[in-house]
Motif scaffolding. Structure first.
Motif, PDB file in Angstrom:
ATOM      1  N   THR A   1       0.831  -1.196   0.000  1.00 17.04           N
ATOM      2  CA  THR A   1       0.000   0.000   0.000  1.00 17.04           C
ATOM      3  C   THR A   1       0.865   1.244   0.000  1.00 17.04           C
ATOM      4  O   THR A   1       1.798   1.358   0.801  1.00 17.04           O
ATOM      5  CB  THR A   1      -0.927   0.005   1.222  1.00 17.04           C
ATOM      6  OG1 THR A   1      -1.760  -1.169   1.177  1.00 17.04           O
ATOM      7  CG2 THR A   1      -1.825   1.238   1.226  1.00 17.04           C
ATOM      8  N   ALA A   2       0.554   2.161  -0.893  1.00 16.55           N
ATOM      9  CA  ALA A   2       1.291   3.416  -0.992  1.00 16.55           C
ATOM     10  C   ALA A   2       0.676   4.472  -0.084  1.00 16.55           C
ATOM     11  O   ALA A   2      -0.539   4.495   0.121  1.00 16.55           O
ATOM     12  CB  ALA A   2       1.287   3.902  -2.430  1.00 16.55           C
TER      13      ALA A   2
ATOM     14  N   GLU B   1       0.457   7.611  -0.591  1.00 16.89           N
ATOM     15  CA  GLU B   1      -0.277   8.632  -1.310  1.00 16.89           C
ATOM     16  C   GLU B   1      -0.770   8.058  -2.626  1.00 16.89           C
ATOM     17  O   GLU B   1      -0.326   6.996  -3.053  1.00 16.89           O
ATOM     18  CB  GLU B   1       0.596   9.853  -1.561  1.00 16.89           C
ATOM     19  CG  GLU B   1       1.871   9.590  -2.334  1.00 16.89           C
ATOM     20  CD  GLU B   1       2.779  10.805  -2.397  1.00 16.89           C
ATOM     21  OE1 GLU B   1       3.220  11.269  -1.335  1.00 16.89           O
ATOM     22  OE2 GLU B   1       3.017  11.288  -3.519  1.00 16.89           O
ATOM     23  N   ARG B   2      -1.672   8.775  -3.246  1.00 15.66           N
ATOM     24  CA  ARG B   2      -2.299   8.267  -4.456  1.00 15.66           C
ATOM     25  C   ARG B   2      -1.274   8.088  -5.569  1.00 15.66           C
ATOM     26  O   ARG B   2      -0.479   8.979  -5.852  1.00 15.66           O
ATOM     27  CB  ARG B   2      -3.391   9.231  -4.911  1.00 15.66           C
ATOM     28  CG  ARG B   2      -4.222   8.708  -6.063  1.00 15.66           C
ATOM     29  CD  ARG B   2      -5.438   9.573  -6.284  1.00 15.66           C
ATOM     30  NE  ARG B   2      -6.298   9.021  -7.319  1.00 15.66           N
ATOM     31  CZ  ARG B   2      -7.173   8.057  -7.091  1.00 15.66           C
ATOM     32  NH1 ARG B   2      -7.305   7.550  -5.890  1.00 15.66           N
ATOM     33  NH2 ARG B   2      -7.911   7.592  -8.084  1.00 15.66           N
ATOM     34  N   THR B   3      -1.302   6.926  -6.181  1.00 10.08           N
ATOM     35  CA  THR B   3      -0.379   6.633  -7.270  1.00 10.08           C
ATOM     36  C   THR B   3      -1.031   7.039  -8.585  1.00 10.08           C
ATOM     37  O   THR B   3      -2.138   6.592  -8.898  1.00 10.08           O
ATOM     38  CB  THR B   3      -0.022   5.144  -7.298  1.00 10.08           C
ATOM     39  OG1 THR B   3      -1.218   4.375  -7.172  1.00 10.08           O
ATOM     40  CG2 THR B   3       0.899   4.787  -6.149  1.00 10.08           C
ATOM     41  N   SER B   4      -0.335   7.871  -9.341  1.00 18.13           N
ATOM     42  CA  SER B   4      -0.897   8.352 -10.599  1.00 18.13           C
ATOM     43  C   SER B   4      -0.669   7.327 -11.700  1.00 18.13           C
ATOM     44  O   SER B   4       0.016   6.321 -11.509  1.00 18.13           O
ATOM     45  CB  SER B   4      -0.251   9.676 -10.984  1.00 18.13           C
ATOM     46  OG  SER B   4       1.090   9.457 -11.374  1.00 18.13           O
TER      47      SER B   4
ATOM     48  N   TYR C   1       2.903   5.870 -12.695  1.00 13.99           N
ATOM     49  CA  TYR C   1       3.712   5.036 -11.808  1.00 13.99           C
ATOM     50  C   TYR C   1       3.996   3.663 -12.425  1.00 13.99           C
ATOM     51  O   TYR C   1       3.168   3.071 -13.108  1.00 13.99           O
ATOM     52  CB  TYR C   1       3.002   4.815 -10.477  1.00 13.99           C
ATOM     53  CG  TYR C   1       3.323   5.845  -9.420  1.00 13.99           C
ATOM     54  CD1 TYR C   1       2.889   7.156  -9.555  1.00 13.99           C
ATOM     55  CD2 TYR C   1       4.027   5.495  -8.281  1.00 13.99           C
ATOM     56  CE1 TYR C   1       3.171   8.103  -8.587  1.00 13.99           C
ATOM     57  CE2 TYR C   1       4.313   6.428  -7.292  1.00 13.99           C
ATOM     58  CZ  TYR C   1       3.877   7.731  -7.453  1.00 13.99           C
ATOM     59  OH  TYR C   1       4.163   8.656  -6.490  1.00 13.99           O
TER      60      TYR C   1
ATOM     61  N   TRP D   1       1.015   1.135 -13.595  1.00 12.89           N
ATOM     62  CA  TRP D   1      -0.209   1.409 -12.862  1.00 12.89           C
ATOM     63  C   TRP D   1      -1.333   1.863 -13.779  1.00 12.89           C
ATOM     64  O   TRP D   1      -2.465   1.409 -13.676  1.00 12.89           O
ATOM     65  CB  TRP D   1       0.065   2.482 -11.800  1.00 12.89           C
ATOM     66  CG  TRP D   1      -1.055   2.641 -10.822  1.00 12.89           C
ATOM     67  CD1 TRP D   1      -2.076   3.540 -10.879  1.00 12.89           C
ATOM     68  CD2 TRP D   1      -1.265   1.860  -9.646  1.00 12.89           C
ATOM     69  NE1 TRP D   1      -2.908   3.364  -9.805  1.00 12.89           N
ATOM     70  CE2 TRP D   1      -2.439   2.354  -9.036  1.00 12.89           C
ATOM     71  CE3 TRP D   1      -0.587   0.787  -9.068  1.00 12.89           C
ATOM     72  CZ2 TRP D   1      -2.933   1.811  -7.859  1.00 12.89           C
ATOM     73  CZ3 TRP D   1      -1.079   0.259  -7.898  1.00 12.89           C
ATOM     74  CH2 TRP D   1      -2.233   0.776  -7.308  1.00 12.89           C
TER      75      TRP D   1
ATOM     76  N   ARG E   1      -3.604  -4.704  -9.142  1.00  8.76           N
ATOM     77  CA  ARG E   1      -3.712  -3.441  -8.399  1.00  8.76           C
ATOM     78  C   ARG E   1      -5.159  -3.135  -8.081  1.00  8.76           C
ATOM     79  O   ARG E   1      -6.078  -3.574  -8.771  1.00  8.76           O
ATOM     80  CB  ARG E   1      -3.118  -2.291  -9.206  1.00  8.76           C
ATOM     81  CG  ARG E   1      -3.999  -1.848 -10.391  1.00  8.76           C
ATOM     82  CD  ARG E   1      -3.200  -1.083 -11.373  1.00  8.76           C
ATOM     83  NE  ARG E   1      -3.920  -0.387 -12.404  1.00  8.76           N
ATOM     84  CZ  ARG E   1      -4.605  -0.937 -13.396  1.00  8.76           C
ATOM     85  NH1 ARG E   1      -4.741  -2.241 -13.463  1.00  8.76           N
ATOM     86  NH2 ARG E   1      -5.165  -0.184 -14.324  1.00  8.76           N
TER      87      ARG E   1
ATOM     88  N   SER F   1      -6.836   0.419  -7.541  1.00 10.26           N
ATOM     89  CA  SER F   1      -6.599   1.858  -7.571  1.00 10.26           C
ATOM     90  C   SER F   1      -7.284   2.578  -6.421  1.00 10.26           C
ATOM     91  O   SER F   1      -6.740   3.517  -5.848  1.00 10.26           O
ATOM     92  CB  SER F   1      -7.078   2.434  -8.902  1.00 10.26           C
ATOM     93  OG  SER F   1      -6.383   1.848  -9.982  1.00 10.26           O
TER      94      SER F   1
ATOM     95  N   ASN G   1      -5.098   2.235  -3.470  1.00 10.31           N
ATOM     96  CA  ASN G   1      -3.660   2.522  -3.656  1.00 10.31           C
ATOM     97  C   ASN G   1      -2.810   1.318  -3.301  1.00 10.31           C
ATOM     98  O   ASN G   1      -1.736   1.448  -2.692  1.00 10.31           O
ATOM     99  CB  ASN G   1      -3.233   3.696  -2.769  1.00 10.31           C
ATOM    100  CG  ASN G   1      -3.473   5.026  -3.421  1.00 10.31           C
ATOM    101  OD1 ASN G   1      -3.874   5.104  -4.570  1.00 10.31           O
ATOM    102  ND2 ASN G   1      -3.232   6.078  -2.666  1.00 10.31           N
ATOM    103  N   THR G   2      -3.270   0.155  -3.667  1.00  9.71           N
ATOM    104  CA  THR G   2      -2.628  -1.076  -3.230  1.00  9.71           C
ATOM    105  C   THR G   2      -2.325  -1.983  -4.410  1.00  9.71           C
ATOM    106  O   THR G   2      -3.134  -2.119  -5.332  1.00  9.71           O
ATOM    107  CB  THR G   2      -3.519  -1.818  -2.225  1.00  9.71           C
ATOM    108  OG1 THR G   2      -3.724  -0.978  -1.076  1.00  9.71           O
ATOM    109  CG2 THR G   2      -2.889  -3.123  -1.778  1.00  9.71           C
TER     110      THR G   2
END
Length: 126
Positions: free
Chosen positions: A22-23, A25-28, A31, A52, A71, A73, A76-77
């Motif tokens: 898990t990130a 912050e939001r992964t654009s 990524y 991503w 993933r 979205s 964020n995982t």
């Protein structure tokens, strides 16, 4: 970006585990994320990668057909579903990310990535 990996454990040969990463912050869409592993006395090796935005996936030959990277979205995982586990899969598994596109030829190079999680141990007993 901080990455939190979890889901490792002890499993018997032929068993399954699902790792999560898990990130913070939001992964654009730009990524690129991946899973690497490192066994004692060995170099860190590529396991699987994921773009991503596109959802394009990449696998090491040693895990192709057994592992699935995916993933979520909304969460964020990133996940690594590991099936038909073998003793040679025993290692510390790391998730990693880069906030940019990684070209195909560099997906398997750990130096392509900027962010690393803390690792989660997977042990497969025979």
């Amino acid at each position: 970006v901080q990455l939190q990996a979890s889901g490792g454990g002890l499993v018997q040969v032929g068993g399954s585990l699902r790792l999560s990463c898990t990130a913070s912050e939001r992964t654009s869409r730009s990524y690129t994320l991946g899973w690497f592993r490192q066994a004692p006395g060995k170099e860190r090796e590529f396991v699987a990668g994921l773009r991503w935005g596109e959802g394009t996936t990449f696998y090491a030959d040693s895990v192709k057909g057994r592992f699935i990277i995916s993933r979520d979205s909304a969460r964020n995982t990133m996940y690594l579903q590991m099936n038909s586990l073998m003793p040679e899969d025993t290692a510390l598994y790391y998730c990693t990310a880069k906030a940019r596109h990684v070209i195909n030829s560099q997906i398997r190079n750990p130096e392509s990535y900027h962010y690393w999680g803390q690792g989660t141990q997977v042990t497969v007993s025979s």
